[in-house]
Design an enzyme around this catalytic site. Sequence first.
Site, PDB file in Angstrom:
ATOM      1  N   GLY A 221     114.612  -4.699   8.337  1.00  0.00           N
ATOM      2  CA  GLY A 221     114.235  -3.478   9.033  1.00  0.00           C
ATOM      3  C   GLY A 221     112.776  -3.131   8.844  1.00  0.00           C
ATOM      4  N   GLY A 224     109.790   1.321   5.412  1.00  0.00           N
ATOM      5  CA  GLY A 224     110.096   2.735   5.232  1.00  0.00           C
ATOM      6  C   GLY A 224     111.443   3.173   5.763  1.00  0.00           C
ATOM      7  N   GLY A 226     114.222   2.482   4.358  1.00  0.00           N
ATOM      8  CA  GLY A 226     115.126   2.757   3.242  1.00  0.00           C
ATOM      9  C   GLY A 226     115.834   1.532   2.699  1.00  0.00           C
ATOM     10  CE  LYS A 227     112.862  -3.419   4.526  1.00  0.00           C
ATOM     11  NZ  LYS A 227     112.175  -2.378   5.300  1.00  0.00           N
ATOM     12  CG  HIS A 442      91.094  15.069  28.175  1.00  0.00           C
ATOM     13  ND1 HIS A 442      90.547  13.871  28.544  1.00  0.00           N
ATOM     14  CD2 HIS A 442      92.188  14.769  27.431  1.00  0.00           C
ATOM     15  CE1 HIS A 442      91.270  12.890  28.053  1.00  0.00           C
ATOM     16  NE2 HIS A 442      92.280  13.404  27.358  1.00  0.00           N
ATOM     17  CD  GLU A 443      94.099  17.171  24.879  1.00  0.00           C
ATOM     18  OE1 GLU A 443      95.284  16.921  25.188  1.00  0.00           O
ATOM     19  OE2 GLU A 443      93.338  16.323  24.383  1.00  0.00           O
ATOM     20  CG  ASP A 519      94.389   9.961  26.786  1.00  0.00           C
ATOM     21  OD1 ASP A 519      95.070  10.116  25.765  1.00  0.00           O
ATOM     22  OD2 ASP A 519      93.645  10.835  27.263  1.00  0.00           O
TER      23      ASP A 519
END
Length: 638
Positions: A221, A224, A226-227, A442-443, A519
């Site tokens: 996996g 991070g 959770g292995k 822009h946003e 973008d």
Amino acid sequence: MDPNRGNDSNNPQKPDGNRPKGSYFTPLMIALALVLVFSWVMNLVESSQYTQTTYSDFLEAKNAGQLAEVEFQTDRVLYMTKEEAAKPPAEQKACYTGLPDGGDWAAMGEELAAQGVTVNEKIVEDNSLIMMILSYVIMIGGLFFVMNMLTKRMGGEGMMGGFGKSKAKVYMEKQTGVTFKDVAGQDEAKESLQEIIDFLHNPQKYTAIGAKLPKGALLVGSPGTGKTLLAKAVAGEADVPFFSISGSDFVEMFVGMGASRVRDLFQQAAKVAPCIIFIDEIDAVGRSRDNRFGNNSEQEQTLNQLLSEIDGFEPSKGIVCLAATNRPEVLDKALLRPGRFDRRIIVDRPNLQGRLDTLKVHTRKIRLSEDVDLRKIAQATAGAVGADLANLVNEAALRAVRKGRQAVNQEDLLVSFETVIAGTEKKNTVLTDMEKRLVAYHEVGHALVAALEKHSQPVSKITIVPHTSGALGYTMQMPEEEKFLSTADELRTELRTLVGGRAAEQVVFGIQTTGAANDIQRATSLARNMVTQYGMSEKFGLMTTASVQNQYLDGQAYMDCAQSTAAQVDEEVKKILENAYTDAKRILTDNRGLLDEISEFLLVKETITGDELMAFINADKNKLPEPQESEETQTAEE
Ligand code: ADP
Ligand code: ZN
């Protein structure tokens, strides 16, 4: 969201992976420098007690019978005149001068002694002998220092006596204290591991029937997910000791060290069996031995040793080997053969429920205020892994402390979510007014294109407060529900939203800025995926032209077609992007009034919520049909 952001803070046992190789050179240099500095200082101290004179001064004093004491050294002579010798010892000042080559200093010494001058010859040699001994002492000290450093680096094996027989750096935890309750979600993985736990509890049950249990399982996996945590939980549930070591620990600078480390690990484990051996990053040793990834005899030896150890131990002993990797495709086939790591347990990125559970697990010990809605956070964090969520909760708690509050509230969680994806707000970045206008438009360009489209995810926040990640502003979209599939229409909408920022710059100011770089990059890679992998282009239809290599890491795809086809793919990608851009510009031109209105509002407020945005849009919609006209059209229709 950065899938590689690991959070090992809960995992202090994990060995430090980035050991600087070759830096033992530095301490050696330090030791050498110490010796040099020491002799220089000795010289300086000595010189400061003496005045330097010329050889003729010395001869003059000698001939005038003024010498009280002389001391011949290898290349110079120290002397004191009778005048100085008469003074109290503290004020005495001796002189020294260089001796020319080839003089018969022994004869001169005898001559002076005959005149009644005190001649010291032995001291000279003694002195340099002391110096020499001191130098050696320092040198040896330095060497020991180096050894010590090396020993620490290599985790307990010095160079002396460390060869061959290694006291491997193995991390044993008698009790991990972790159980399945601490692992949220991952139900399939837990189920597969349940059998192993049962086996460790009572092996007789299995051996009585004659069943052979797998000696090992491979946890696969993304980082991070959770292995490590799962492996620890298996040990915790079965109440057996937990050995953990990282694959990269096996790869040592001395050939043969890795193999002996493996041997050692299994020996230690056999002593306390039943137990769990956990090998993190097994791809570091278990990499395929074919030439594709380069040949490394050390790694090969280590792998062979590992294979023979796994084959060697009796399953009834109760040793279970768990290994973790995020690159199963590079593993050597021999590792995956029956009787070795033949079970593959996928540890997936959590879905909505999994994320919610993970948040619950990590907020168990945290005081939450009433307004906290973990489900909202879980919805917002699509794609995040367990480590990200653990990190998020911790950031939120830290923020609550910073703000002097007694409990974590929803805002803390939301802000830390942004911190995790965008970095913290950076209040002192000074933008010129024009820049600020550009960022605002822009946003709003992004947000408006998204909000006016059918297939888009709702906008939850627009801000033009610069963030430490370098983003001058951003638009946050939040999916209403977990989604696993995207339709072609949704992807096209996403493309239009992505280029909406640039479109606004162009429509309003007629200019293009660097702010759209990210973008454009994202839009391009999305468009490329549509063409090469999703079969969503007119030109190529269902033909795939790229394949994914390592889906648990970056999931990067590699072109898998003729060069001329690749050129055509580029053309197609460009066409898709151009269409999206044209559409976005049209949407913004058609809604120019709305664009101006919201942008001006954002400029003043700096941050606006999705609801505020929708209020603008809804107000505009109600305005749109002019009362008179609509009545007319209605009557006309009737
Ligand atoms: P991996 O070994 O897959 O890289 P880790 O097991 O080291 O990931 O996970 C890092 C941390 O992330 C854990 O210590 C834990 O705090 C958190 N974490 C990851 N997955 C989960 C989960 N399913 N439930 C609870 N916490 C998790
Ligand atoms: Zn943008």
